[in-house]
Design a protein around this motif. Structure first.
Motif, PDB file in Angstrom:
ATOM      1  N   LEU A   1       0.779  -1.172  -0.012  1.00  0.00           N
ATOM      2  CA  LEU A   1       0.097  -0.191   0.119  1.00  0.00           C
ATOM      3  C   LEU A   1       1.009   1.288   0.002  1.00  0.00           C
ATOM      4  O   LEU A   1       0.366   2.378   0.193  1.00  0.00           O
ATOM      5  N   TYR A   2       2.010   1.211  -0.143  1.00  0.00           N
ATOM      6  CA  TYR A   2       3.220   2.302  -0.145  1.00  0.00           C
ATOM      7  C   TYR A   2       2.737   3.251  -1.129  1.00  0.00           C
ATOM      8  O   TYR A   2       2.723   4.505  -0.929  1.00  0.00           O
TER       9      TYR A   2
ATOM     10  N   LEU B   1      18.647  15.014   2.943  1.00  0.00           N
ATOM     11  CA  LEU B   1      18.230  13.938   3.501  1.00  0.00           C
ATOM     12  C   LEU B   1      17.774  12.691   2.393  1.00  0.00           C
ATOM     13  O   LEU B   1      17.790  11.615   2.873  1.00  0.00           O
ATOM     14  N   SER B   2      17.387  13.265   1.437  1.00  0.00           N
ATOM     15  CA  SER B   2      16.921  12.248   0.292  1.00  0.00           C
ATOM     16  C   SER B   2      18.298  11.431  -0.039  1.00  0.00           C
ATOM     17  O   SER B   2      18.369  10.192  -0.096  1.00  0.00           O
ATOM     18  N   PHE B   3      19.556  12.036  -0.011  1.00  0.00           N
ATOM     19  CA  PHE B   3      20.993  11.347  -0.331  1.00  0.00           C
ATOM     20  C   PHE B   3      21.185  10.468   0.791  1.00  0.00           C
ATOM     21  O   PHE B   3      21.891   9.353   0.699  1.00  0.00           O
TER      22      PHE B   3
ATOM     23  N   PRO C   1      18.016   5.826   4.202  1.00  0.00           N
ATOM     24  CA  PRO C   1      18.666   4.567   4.424  1.00  0.00           C
ATOM     25  C   PRO C   1      17.890   3.612   3.513  1.00  0.00           C
ATOM     26  O   PRO C   1      18.429   2.403   3.329  1.00  0.00           O
ATOM     27  N   ASN C   2      16.754   3.930   2.631  1.00  0.00           N
ATOM     28  CA  ASN C   2      16.119   2.988   1.722  1.00  0.00           C
ATOM     29  C   ASN C   2      15.480   3.866   0.945  1.00  0.00           C
ATOM     30  O   ASN C   2      15.377   5.213   0.880  1.00  0.00           O
ATOM     31  N   GLN C   3      15.090   3.100  -0.232  1.00  0.00           N
ATOM     32  CA  GLN C   3      14.622   4.028  -1.475  1.00  0.00           C
ATOM     33  C   GLN C   3      13.338   4.874  -1.257  1.00  0.00           C
ATOM     34  O   GLN C   3      12.900   5.744  -1.894  1.00  0.00           O
ATOM     35  N   GLY C   4      12.393   4.160  -0.381  1.00  0.00           N
ATOM     36  CA  GLY C   4      11.339   4.381  -0.209  1.00  0.00           C
ATOM     37  C   GLY C   4      11.333   5.856   0.752  1.00  0.00           C
ATOM     38  O   GLY C   4      10.524   7.045   0.492  1.00  0.00           O
TER      39      GLY C   4
ATOM     40  N   PHE D   1      10.385  10.024  -0.264  1.00  0.00           N
ATOM     41  CA  PHE D   1       9.623  10.769   0.558  1.00  0.00           C
ATOM     42  C   PHE D   1      10.378  12.094   0.550  1.00  0.00           C
ATOM     43  O   PHE D   1       9.889  13.016   0.304  1.00  0.00           O
ATOM     44  N   TRP D   2      11.630  11.896   0.795  1.00  0.00           N
ATOM     45  CA  TRP D   2      12.656  13.352   1.162  1.00  0.00           C
ATOM     46  C   TRP D   2      12.671  13.854  -0.340  1.00  0.00           C
ATOM     47  O   TRP D   2      12.909  15.159  -0.491  1.00  0.00           O
ATOM     48  N   GLY D   3      12.853  13.249  -1.513  1.00  0.00           N
ATOM     49  CA  GLY D   3      13.044  13.961  -2.679  1.00  0.00           C
ATOM     50  C   GLY D   3      11.896  14.561  -3.159  1.00  0.00           C
ATOM     51  O   GLY D   3      12.058  15.825  -3.574  1.00  0.00           O
TER      52      GLY D   3
END
Length: 93
Positions: A2-3, A48-50, A53-56, A60-62
């Motif tokens: 559901l992401y 923060l996007s860089f 810790p994971n792609q999800g 979100f940050w990107g």
């Protein structure tokens, strides 16, 4: 899972929220302080996007980073609309 659905809801909610934020920040802080605020938050979110810790989390940050950076353009556009409205009102008197 559901992401994708949750992310879609987040996108719609933040777009609506940022329309309100742009107008209120411009009204209370003015054009340049609002631009600096959105720039600082946007660049912080890029960082923060860089570092995510994971792609999800990175997604979100990107997204939040580009939402804030796009808001700089919206503050500029709103400023032009306000000036045009003031000029139109002064011409009617």
């Amino acid at each position: 899972m559901l992401y994708g659905l949750f992310f879609g809801i987040y996108v719609i909610a933040t777009i609506a929220l940022y329309h309100i934020l742009v107008v209120n920040f411009h009204q209370y802080f003015g054009r340049w302080p609002s631009t600096v605020i959105f720039l600082a938050v946007g660049l912080g979110c890029v960082w923060l996007s860089f570092k995510a810790p994971n792609q999800g989390t990175s997604m979100f940050w990107g997204y939040t980073a580009f939402l804030n950076l796009w808001s700089i353009k919206e503050v500029s556009d709103h400023s032009k609309r306000v000036l045009a409205e003031i000029n139109a009102d002064s011409g009617e008197a």
